[in-house]
Design a protein around this motif. Structure first.
Motif, PDB file in Angstrom:
ATOM      1  N   SER A  70       0.787  -1.269  -0.039  1.00 37.52           N
ATOM      2  CA  SER A  70       0.197  -0.043   0.098  1.00 37.52           C
ATOM      3  C   SER A  70       0.855   1.281  -0.187  1.00 37.52           C
ATOM      4  CB  SER A  70      -0.980  -0.179   1.385  1.00 37.52           C
ATOM      5  OG  SER A  70      -1.643   1.171   1.197  1.00 37.52           O
ATOM      6  N   GLN A  71       1.885   1.124   0.786  1.00 31.62           N
ATOM      7  CA  GLN A  71       2.802   2.408   0.959  1.00 31.62           C
ATOM      8  C   GLN A  71       3.530   2.703  -0.398  1.00 31.62           C
ATOM      9  OE1 GLN A  71       5.843   1.545   3.860  1.00 31.62           O
ATOM     10  NE2 GLN A  71       4.295   1.247   5.438  1.00 31.62           N
ATOM     11  N   ILE A  72       3.682   1.631  -1.546  1.00 27.20           N
ATOM     12  CA  ILE A  72       4.347   2.046  -2.400  1.00 27.20           C
ATOM     13  C   ILE A  72       3.277   1.821  -3.855  1.00 27.20           C
ATOM     14  CG2 ILE A  72       6.707   1.087  -2.016  1.00 27.20           C
ATOM     15  CD1 ILE A  72       6.210  -1.474  -3.319  1.00 27.20           C
TER      16      ILE A  72
ATOM     17  N   ASP B  76      -4.047  -1.280  -3.766  1.00 25.26           N
ATOM     18  CA  ASP B  76      -5.283  -0.135  -3.160  1.00 25.26           C
ATOM     19  C   ASP B  76      -5.865  -0.868  -2.038  1.00 25.26           C
ATOM     20  OD1 ASP B  76      -6.681   1.856  -2.927  1.00 25.26           O
ATOM     21  OD2 ASP B  76      -8.111   1.282  -4.775  1.00 25.26           O
ATOM     22  N   VAL B  77      -5.598  -0.535  -0.967  1.00 22.19           N
ATOM     23  CA  VAL B  77      -6.251  -1.081   0.327  1.00 22.19           C
ATOM     24  C   VAL B  77      -7.597  -0.307   0.447  1.00 22.19           C
ATOM     25  CG1 VAL B  77      -6.235  -1.618   2.905  1.00 22.19           C
ATOM     26  CG2 VAL B  77      -4.244  -1.939   1.216  1.00 22.19           C
TER      27      VAL B  77
ATOM     28  N   LYS C 161     -10.347  -3.683   6.319  1.00 28.88           N
ATOM     29  CA  LYS C 161     -11.304  -4.828   5.921  1.00 28.88           C
ATOM     30  C   LYS C 161     -10.458  -5.925   4.856  1.00 28.88           C
ATOM     31  CE  LYS C 161     -15.826  -2.960   7.208  1.00 28.88           C
ATOM     32  NZ  LYS C 161     -17.218  -2.893   6.373  1.00 28.88           N
ATOM     33  N   THR C 162      -9.777  -5.236   4.271  1.00 29.42           N
ATOM     34  CA  THR C 162      -8.806  -5.978   3.244  1.00 29.42           C
ATOM     35  C   THR C 162      -7.869  -6.946   3.823  1.00 29.42           C
ATOM     36  OG1 THR C 162      -8.876  -4.186   1.408  1.00 29.42           O
ATOM     37  CG2 THR C 162      -7.269  -5.733   1.256  1.00 29.42           C
ATOM     38  N   ALA C 163      -7.292  -6.175   4.899  1.00 30.80           N
ATOM     39  CA  ALA C 163      -6.268  -7.120   5.742  1.00 30.80           C
ATOM     40  C   ALA C 163      -7.034  -8.069   6.651  1.00 30.80           C
ATOM     41  CB  ALA C 163      -5.555  -5.989   6.683  1.00 30.80           C
TER      42      ALA C 163
END
Length: 249
Positions: free
Chosen positions: A177-179, A183-184, A217-219
């Motif tokens: 997500s950081q890079i 798309d979380v 919710k993705t995680a």
């Protein structure tokens, strides 16, 4: 302030390594000599990783460090799964990759403040206290899990290892997500009213099973599906190994 920071940094970075070492030593199992050898290799690789961080960061459009860390997360998950077949090489790979992932951050922190006279002494004291706490916790956890294993078998250890290994996939998601590779979803759950992540119990659960007070919710879905998949595959691999014919029979 530096003393508390060093203590918390030590616990955050060393406790996940200690917990995984305890789980693997009970499942595989590993001797103290083997654990010591893997610890030395993991420490050396962490130093190499830190030394090459400047060069690695230039790769893949300045996303090299993140990609290497994501790769380590995948390696830990797969190696931990294979370790359920009591494969010592897989256990060694999981432990060494975990040390490289966590200790590299820790060593960068140590190097950053070590040369200052004002911070060197509290840094050393906080580090020693943190190491002592992690080792003490690891010893207590080992005897607790060993007693559970003697009573009910190795199944609870496999479940705990599944939760611990899947927690590394949450790190994978955060890095991706950081890079902008993933798309979380913006929908987050808030469990801070139940348990704060920075509390004593929250830190232990984060190191043990990857607890997050505000997970996306993705995680959460990845965590549930990957954990169930890990347990199912571990069971299938164990059954398959049991059914393999013994040579000469």
């Amino acid at each position: 302030m530096m003393l508390i920071t060093s203590l918390l940094m030590s616990i955050n970075q060393l406790l996940p390594v200690v917990i995984l070492a305890v789980l693997l030593s009970l499942i595989v199992p590993l001797s103290q000599r083997q654990l010591s050898i893997y610890a030395v290799i993991g420490t050396l690789l962490s130093l190499v990783f830190v030394q090459g961080a400047a060069w690695l960061s230039q790769l893949f459009d300045h996303r090299g460090l993140e990609f290497i860390q994501m790769l380590l997360c995948i390696v830990i998950f797969i190696a931990a799964l294979i370790s359920c077949q009591q494969r010592k090489m897989a256990a060694a790979l999981a432990l060494i990759a975990t040390m490289t992932l966590y200790l590299s951050h820790y060593m960068i922190y140590l190097v950053s403040f070590w040369h200052s006279r004002d911070t060197a002494e509290p840094l050393l004291l906080g580090t020693c206290l943190g190491v002592g706490i992690c080792i003490s916790f690891g010893v207590l956890l080992f005897f607790l899990l060993e007693s559970i294993t003697k009573r009910v078998g190795v199944q609870p250890l496999v479940v705990l290892l599944a939760l611990n290994a899947t927690a590394k996939l949450l790190i994978f998601i955060d890095l991706a997500s950081q890079i902008d590779l993933l798309d979380v979803t913006s929908n987050y759950l808030d469990w801070r009213g139940f348990l704060v992540e920075n509390s004593e119990l929250g830190r232990v659960l984060k190191a043990l099973v990857g607890y997050e007070a505000t997970p996306s919710k993705t995680a959460l879905w990845v965590y549930i599906i990957a954990t169930l998949g890990f347990i199912a595959l571990a069971y299938v691999l164990k059954i398959k190994k049991t059914k393999e014919p013994v040579c000469g029979s």
